[in-house]
Design a protein around this motif. Structure first.
Motif, PDB file in Angstrom:
ATOM      1  N   PRO A   1       0.832  -1.215   0.000  1.00 34.23           N
ATOM      2  CA  PRO A   1       0.000   0.000   0.000  1.00 34.23           C
ATOM      3  C   PRO A   1       0.860   1.256   0.000  1.00 34.23           C
ATOM      4  N   PRO A   2       0.319   2.393  -0.462  1.00 34.30           N
ATOM      5  CA  PRO A   2       1.044   3.662  -0.331  1.00 34.30           C
ATOM      6  C   PRO A   2       1.401   3.912   1.125  1.00 34.30           C
ATOM      7  N   LEU A   3       2.515   4.561   1.358  1.00 38.86           N
ATOM      8  CA  LEU A   3       3.004   4.734   2.734  1.00 38.86           C
ATOM      9  C   LEU A   3       2.000   5.414   3.662  1.00 38.86           C
ATOM     10  N   PRO A   4       1.270   6.468   3.241  1.00 40.25           N
ATOM     11  CA  PRO A   4       0.301   7.059   4.179  1.00 40.25           C
ATOM     12  C   PRO A   4      -0.749   6.053   4.644  1.00 40.25           C
ATOM     13  N   GLU A   5      -1.233   5.254   3.720  1.00 38.50           N
ATOM     14  CA  GLU A   5      -2.243   4.242   4.059  1.00 38.50           C
ATOM     15  C   GLU A   5      -1.637   3.157   4.948  1.00 38.50           C
ATOM     16  N   TYR A   6      -0.417   2.743   4.612  1.00 43.05           N
ATOM     17  CA  TYR A   6       0.248   1.686   5.374  1.00 43.05           C
ATOM     18  C   TYR A   6       0.492   2.121   6.822  1.00 43.05           C
ATOM     19  N   VAL A   7       1.030   3.322   6.996  1.00 42.77           N
ATOM     20  CA  VAL A   7       1.305   3.827   8.346  1.00 42.77           C
ATOM     21  C   VAL A   7       0.000   4.014   9.120  1.00 42.77           C
TER      22      VAL A   7
END
Length: 313
Positions: free
Chosen positions: A141-147
């Motif tokens: 997933p894109p980093l913002p979503e992952y975090v």
């Protein structure tokens, strides 16, 4: 075993249980090294059924990269009809070239500028080749979503750690807001010195491609920097890391234009490690990871200034 090798048009010689296998053993059901009758070594992996499709996609990617002469990339064995994964006795298997390397001296490798330049050369070549061949979509997933997903779980299960993250997360706000305008490039996805086969200080091969795909242009560098810097903060400004950053900055315009997001990218990727330490209930590593994140936020300007001094030379 003989039949398995024949499906790849290779003649089995013998198994080599005497050879130690680097990389994570968790990425397949079982694995071993075997030698064919020509003396070539192969890593044979028994895969989970769910892995077969993605591993075949990666096999095609690695073959294309090899044909584009991307350094340090070794193509897997293929069947006569171009498949990298075959079903043998009801189970998927894959065979890749096994490269003999030399041990990575830890933590002394962090001081090696030559290794930093070599990793930068690999990332640049990989991104360049990725513009010329079909590449898989982002495998994570894109980093913002992952975090956000990790933080949500931590908030629910470990509110004590969630409270510590309150001082760290604001430092990612600008990076996450501008995420969609950061260019994408082909990434290895787990690029760090332990996923590289070394011959002294030169790269002989790169392994563990399971997380490859299109990701932000900073991704591989940020992951590598994070893994080196946690050995000791001093290595963020000396040795391998500044040389890696300088190699990418001076040779990769897309990377250079987004270098101001590099440290936030490092912090964001460390959430994967924090999640791992939480899963393993490793309290010592949880605290180390949080301390590392805080150091990166607190010392960001100082670290960036050291990097600028190096790539301005």
């Amino acid at each position: 075993m003989k039949t398995l090798f024949e499906k790849f048009s290779i003649t089995f010689g013998r198994q080599r249980p005497d050879i130690e296998i680097p990389g994570s053993p968790e990425r397949c059901i079982a694995r071993f090294v075997a030698e064919d009758t020509n003396g070539r070594l192969w890593l044979v992996e028994k895969l989970k059924e769910a892995q077969a499709g993605w591993r075949n996609t990666l096999g095609t990617l690695l073959t294309d990269l090899h044909h584009k002469n991307v350094p340090f990339v070794h193509a897997p064995a293929l069947t006569s009809d171009g498949r990298a994964v075959i079903i043998h006795e009801g189970v998927p298997y894959q065979m890749t070239s096994f490269i003999i390397g030399t041990d990575l001296p830890r933590p002394a490798y962090c001081a090696d500028k030559v290794r930093g330049r070599a990793i930068g050369t690999f990332i640049n070549a990989l991104q360049s080749a990725g513009q010329q061949i079909p590449t898989p979509l982002c495998s994570t997933p894109p980093l913002p979503e992952y975090v956000a997903d990790i933080v949500a779980i931590i908030t629910q299960r470990r509110p004590d750690i969630a409270r510590q993250l309150e001082t760290i997360l604001p430092h990612l706000d600008t990076f996450f807001t501008e995420q969609n305008v950061i260019p994408l490039a082909l990434a290895h996805g787990d690029c760090h010195p332990l996923n590289i086969i070394w011959h002294q200080t030169d790269i002989a091969g790169v392994i563990d491609w399971e997380f490859a795909g299109e990701k932000i242009v900073l991704y591989d560098a940020a992951n590598c920097i994070g893994c080196v810097g946690i050995e000791h903060p001093n290595w963020l400004i000396n040795g391998l890391v500044p040389e890696l950053v300088a190699t990418l900055y001076t040779q990769n315009p897309l990377f250079a234009a987004n270098t101001h997001h590099l440290i936030p990218a490092v912090i964001a990727l460390r959430f994967a490690w924090l999640s791992e330490w939480l899963r393993k209930d490793d309290t010592e590593m949880q605290e180390l990871e949080l301390d590392y994140m805080r150091l990166l936020t607190r010392s960001r300007a100082e670290i960036e200034n050291f990097w600028k001094q190096r790539y301005a030379m």
